[in-house]
Write a protein that holds these residues in place. Structure first.
Motif, PDB file in Angstrom:
ATOM      1  N   ARG A 150      91.597 -27.284  -5.887  1.00  0.00           N
ATOM      2  CA  ARG A 150      91.978 -26.145  -5.052  1.00  0.00           C
ATOM      3  C   ARG A 150      90.754 -25.494  -4.436  1.00  0.00           C
ATOM      4  O   ARG A 150      90.756 -25.073  -3.284  1.00  0.00           O
ATOM      5  N   LYS A 151      89.684 -25.430  -5.236  1.00  0.00           N
ATOM      6  CA  LYS A 151      88.432 -24.818  -4.776  1.00  0.00           C
ATOM      7  C   LYS A 151      87.278 -25.567  -5.440  1.00  0.00           C
ATOM      8  O   LYS A 151      87.362 -25.919  -6.610  1.00  0.00           O
ATOM      9  N   VAL A 152      86.213 -25.806  -4.692  1.00  0.00           N
ATOM     10  CA  VAL A 152      85.061 -26.529  -5.218  1.00  0.00           C
ATOM     11  C   VAL A 152      83.798 -25.685  -5.044  1.00  0.00           C
ATOM     12  O   VAL A 152      83.530 -25.173  -3.954  1.00  0.00           O
ATOM     13  N   ILE A 153      83.046 -25.571  -6.134  1.00  0.00           N
ATOM     14  CA  ILE A 153      81.717 -24.964  -6.105  1.00  0.00           C
ATOM     15  C   ILE A 153      80.764 -26.036  -6.599  1.00  0.00           C
ATOM     16  O   ILE A 153      80.867 -26.485  -7.742  1.00  0.00           O
ATOM     17  N   ALA A 154      79.856 -26.472  -5.736  1.00  0.00           N
ATOM     18  CA  ALA A 154      79.004 -27.600  -6.102  1.00  0.00           C
ATOM     19  C   ALA A 154      77.625 -27.441  -5.484  1.00  0.00           C
ATOM     20  O   ALA A 154      77.496 -27.368  -4.264  1.00  0.00           O
ATOM     21  N   PHE A 155      76.616 -27.385  -6.332  1.00  0.00           N
ATOM     22  CA  PHE A 155      75.218 -27.403  -5.910  1.00  0.00           C
ATOM     23  C   PHE A 155      74.385 -27.835  -7.110  1.00  0.00           C
ATOM     24  O   PHE A 155      74.921 -28.018  -8.211  1.00  0.00           O
ATOM     25  N   ASP A 156      73.095 -28.013  -6.908  1.00  0.00           N
ATOM     26  CA  ASP A 156      72.229 -28.522  -7.971  1.00  0.00           C
ATOM     27  C   ASP A 156      71.913 -27.403  -8.967  1.00  0.00           C
ATOM     28  O   ASP A 156      70.919 -26.687  -8.834  1.00  0.00           O
ATOM     29  N   MET A 157      72.754 -27.264  -9.954  1.00  0.00           N
ATOM     30  CA  MET A 157      72.581 -26.208 -10.951  1.00  0.00           C
ATOM     31  C   MET A 157      71.471 -26.541 -11.943  1.00  0.00           C
ATOM     32  O   MET A 157      70.854 -25.639 -12.524  1.00  0.00           O
TER      33      MET A 157
END
Length: 517
Positions: A150-157
């Motif tokens: 439904r929702k995506v949060i994606a980065f180099d954590m």
């Protein structure tokens, strides 16, 4: 989070919050799960967490599952122990491919799930052991998650956490808090993190950085493959002998191939010495002159460019001396400490697992002596029985370090060794095939050079790659007269890289044989 989002408020009243965390060993998945439980309990919820262990970094992540629900009429709810596919509110993946696996498991659904994932990679065993490029396609994963969640949060954590001196678990919690998925205020998260005794300040810093990043730039498209760059060729290297190499590079090598040849020079000086790098330029000069003679300028000097790359790789082969040299370098120990986050007052131990064979021992010997042993089967078998067993070399101990250091110090004898003799013979045979093919079929000659990528590693890995290389090269004479010969050779090369056993290569070779007949 000053006000709860409508979605978060709706989730809090209808059914238990369902959160799945997928993390590998050393990423703090258990700590993250505990933090989420403590945040929920601090807000008056009943929460519990369970875990299903994976096999650390080898084949999969541990799944931590958290459920939380407000008690009703003073009665504590009974919560589930495992996530149910299609019934998970938040999935947190500490690595990109784990996000893809969560989609395959059905944990991510488009009507419900918020997916929080780090876009960095920790390569799986199957990716590492593939003969060619076995790395999974990150673009395919992100396209799948865009559809599935439904929702995506994606980065180099991972990079964000390291930049702030903390673990990825703190960054993932910051992304969760900023996602507005759970009905808990930011202050409660910060209070729970700050209550920890060890690394609380760094964790809070990483949490805040991830929180802000999620609010301002929640998506990052991962790069397909490693970023490739080449350093500009300097006007001077600061040493007369190195400057002589640069002058030859500029005057003898076609301009399109010069950046790659510069990379090759650096590699060969590091591998052996300056004189060895001059030998490299000698070979490139000869190949470039032949390239120019047979239309290389029109083709952008593709033949010279590929030669600059693969001749350097062939000359800087992986032998026991090089492996030992790499293992005792101070830069390696510095990198190891950095990767595991060791502090200045902490001692880091390392143990090397080695399994030498008689072939490697003979390869290090002077060519005449090594050949003498190889040509006498009884003597060779006796040597193999003596050396062919697994060894654990503890580099932290003086004896273990000296074993590798002494082997690495044999660099000065490398060019007179049996292994070097074999490598030179194989290299010259390969280049002869490419040069003989060039006047008749330019594109096929370029592909002949590219086939060198099949040969890599040492010991069994090198033997398997060499066998595939030879089988592919044996088809070149039959392809010289064909307009599609380069395409066929490229197909064979790709087939050889698919599987270790060479089944795909066998099938491709049979296909060529049928088509020629």
């Amino acid at each position: 989070m000053d006000a709860l989002s409508p979605m978060a408020d709706q989730l809090s009243r209808e059914k238990p919050l369902s959160i799945a965390v997928l993390a590998m060993g050393g990423q703090g998945g258990g700590v993250l799960a505990d933090w989420i439980v403590e945040v929920a309990e601090a807000e008056g919820w009943v929460a519990q967490s369970t875990s299903v262990p994976g096999v650390a970094q080898r084949t999969g992540a541990t799944i931590y599952y958290i459920e939380a629900l407000l008690p009703r009429d003073g009665v504590s709810p009974v919560l589930s122990l495992m996530p149910t596919p299609g019934d998970v509110d938040v999935v947190i993946a500490a690595e990109l491919m784990e996000a893809g696996r969560s989609v395959l498991r059905g944990l991510v659904t488009p009507d419900r799930t918020t997916l929080i994932a780090s876009t960095h990679r920790a390569f799986a065993v199957l990716e590492k052991v593939a003969p060619g490029d076995g790395i999974g396609d990150p673009i395919a994963v992100t396209e799948a998650t865009d559809v599935a969640a439904r929702k995506v949060i994606a980065f180099d954590m991972e990079a964000l956490a390291l930049a702030n001196g903390s673990m990825i678990s703190a960054a993932m919690l910051g992304a969760l808090a900023a996602s507005e998925t759970l009905p808990f205020p930011k202050q409660t998260y910060e209070k729970i993190i700050g209550g920890g005794k060890k690394g609380a300040a760094a964790s809070l810093k990483a949490f805040a950085a991830a929180f802000d990043r999620t609010r301002t730039a929640p998506r990052e498209t991962p790069r397909r493959g490693a970023e490739k760059r080449s350093d500009p060729i300097p006007a001077s290297a600061g040493h007369p002998k190195l400057d002589a190499l640069l002058r030859r590079l500029r005057s003898e090598i076609p301009e399109p191939a010069q950046p790659m040849a510069f990379v090759g020079l650096k590699r060969l000086v590091e591998f052996q010495n300056i004189a060895y790098a001059h030998t490299y330029l000698d070979r490139l000069k000869r190949l470039s002159e032949l390239d120019r003679k047979h239309g290389g300028e029109v083709a952008g000097f593709s033949f010279s460019l590929e030669a600059a790359k693969y001749v350097a790789i062939a000359m800087a082969y992986d032998d026991v001396i090089r492996v030992a040299d790499i293992k005792v370098r101070s830069s390696r120990f510095t990198r190891m400490r950095k990767e595991i986050g060791a502090k200045d007052d902490q001692i880091v131990y390392s143990t090397e697992y080695l399994h030498p064979r008689a072939e490697e021992i003979c390869g290090m010997l002077p060519a005449r002596i090594g050949k003498f042993v190889e040509d006498r089967p009884a003597l060779f078998r006796a040597l193999d029985r003596f050396v062919n067993r697994g060894r654990r070399v503890e580099v932290r101990r003086l004896g273990g370090f000296l074993q590798l250091y002494i082997v690495a110090s044999l660099r000065g004898t490398r060019l007179s060794s049996l292994r070097h003799k074999h490598e030179v013979e194989h290299l010259e045979k390969w280049l002869t095939t490419a040069c003989e093919t060039l006047p008749t079929n330019y594109r096929l000659a370029v592909e002949v050079l590219r086939c060198r990528r099949l040969v890599k590693g040492y010991s069994d890995t090198h033997a398997r790659g060499l066998s595939k290389f030879d089988r592919v090269m044996n088809t070149v004479p039959a392809l010289v007269g064909r307009n599609d010969g380069a395409d066929w050779l490229d197909r064979l090369k790709r087939a050889a890289l698919i599987d270790e056993a060479g089944v795909e290569l066998d099938g491709a070779i049979k296909t060529i044989q049928v088509s020629l007949n």
